[in-house]
Design an enzyme around this catalytic site. Sequence first.
Site, PDB file in Angstrom:
ATOM      1  N   GLN A  31      46.960  36.156  40.892  1.00 26.34           N
ATOM      2  CA  GLN A  31      46.438  35.051  41.704  1.00 26.34           C
ATOM      3  C   GLN A  31      45.899  35.525  43.050  1.00 26.34           C
ATOM      4  OE1 GLN A  31      46.704  32.047  39.957  1.00 26.34           O
ATOM      5  NE2 GLN A  31      47.641  33.406  38.433  1.00 26.34           N
ATOM      6  N   LYS A  56      34.092  36.737  41.865  1.00 27.78           N
ATOM      7  CA  LYS A  56      34.868  36.181  40.756  1.00 27.78           C
ATOM      8  C   LYS A  56      34.179  36.437  39.411  1.00 27.78           C
ATOM      9  CE  LYS A  56      38.302  34.493  41.522  1.00 27.78           C
ATOM     10  NZ  LYS A  56      39.625  35.114  41.770  1.00 27.78           N
ATOM     11  N   TYR A  77      31.553  34.964  47.363  1.00 27.04           N
ATOM     12  CA  TYR A  77      32.795  34.677  46.648  1.00 27.04           C
ATOM     13  C   TYR A  77      32.544  34.518  45.158  1.00 27.04           C
ATOM     14  CZ  TYR A  77      36.815  32.051  44.907  1.00 27.04           C
ATOM     15  OH  TYR A  77      37.885  31.620  44.160  1.00 27.04           O
TER      16      TYR A  77
END
Length: 329
Positions: A82, A154, A150
Site C-alpha cells: 500500500q 501507478k 502520479y
Amino acid sequence: MEGFVQNTILITGGAGFIGSNLCEYFLGLGNKVVCLDNFSTGHQHNLDGFIENPNFKLIEGDIRNIDDCNLAVKGVDYVLHQAALGSVPRSINDPVTTNDVNVSGFLNMLVASRDEKVKRFVYAASSSTYGDSIGLPKVEDVIGKPLSPYAITKYVNELYAEIFSRTYGLETIGLRYFNVFGRRQDPKGAYAAVIPKFVMQLMKYESPVVNGDGNYSRDFTYIENVIQMNELAMKSQNEGAVNTIYNTAFGERNTLNDLIAYLKKYLSEFDSKIADVEIVYGENRIGDIPHSLASIDKAKNILGYNPKYSLQDGLKEAVSWYWDNLKEK
C-alpha cells in the site's frame, strides 16, 4: 474467511489510512502482520489499537531503501503493498519524489518479494491509470493516456508487476482503487482527500470549496469494500485470478454535489447548524478527470467480490467516526 490463520502478511504503508485498516483486519483474523512505514504520510496513532498485539511487528523503514525492503519481507507469506505517495496535485508539484517512491520503491518491493519467494504480491493500483479514456464504466483492459505524474507511476507499477509475473513467476494482483474513503483517512495537510477535508470544514462551519461546478462524478469506495478485495486477491485459488488487475470500487457514481449533500445531511444529525453551511465553487483542478465509474464485473466473476457498502452506507459509518475522532472538543 478461513484459511489464513497464522500466515505472515507484510503490509507496506501500514501506518496509513488503508494500510492501518488492513493491519487491524488481518490481525483480527489471527494472522501475523508486519508493517513497514516511514511515517511520511502515515501516523503512529493509526497503530494505537494494535501496536501491543504480539502478532504485530512494526518496521520503521523506507521502500526506497532496498535493505529495508529485504528486512521487511523475511519470513513473509504475502505482501499487501500500500505504500505510495498519493495525490495528483502533489505529483504535479514534485514529480521526482513521487516517482522515487512509487516507481523505484515499488520495484524494490518486487525484487525483495521475488528473492524471498513470497506466495503472492497484491498491490494498490489506481483508477488514475484510466487517464483520458472517456468510456464509462471503466473496464480493466481499456485505458487512456495518463493525465498526471502520479498516474504515470501507478501505470508503471502495473507494467513492472506484469513483467515480474512473466519473467520470475511472482504471483501479482493489482487493485485499481477508486476514491477510497473511511475511518483514519487524514483530513489535514495540503493533499488531504476530499471527504475528510470537507467533513473537517463542515464541522467548523467553514465553506468547502468544490472544484468546478460540482457535477464531476466519482465511484466513491468505502474502506470495507477495499478490505474485502485485498482478502479475496490474497486468498483466491481460481484459475486465472492472478497476474492481472481488478477494479476496486462499488460500481456506482455520485457527483461532488451529491457527496456534499450527503455529508451535510449526516453531519446535521450531530449538529443541525451544519445544514446551513454554504458551499463555494472554484476552478477545476489540473489533472482531474470529469467522471469515473468502475465496472466491477471482473472482480465479481473471478474473485467473488460482493461490495457491501454504497457511498451512503459508508458515509453514515465514516461520519460517525469522524465526529467521534476529529471533532474539536
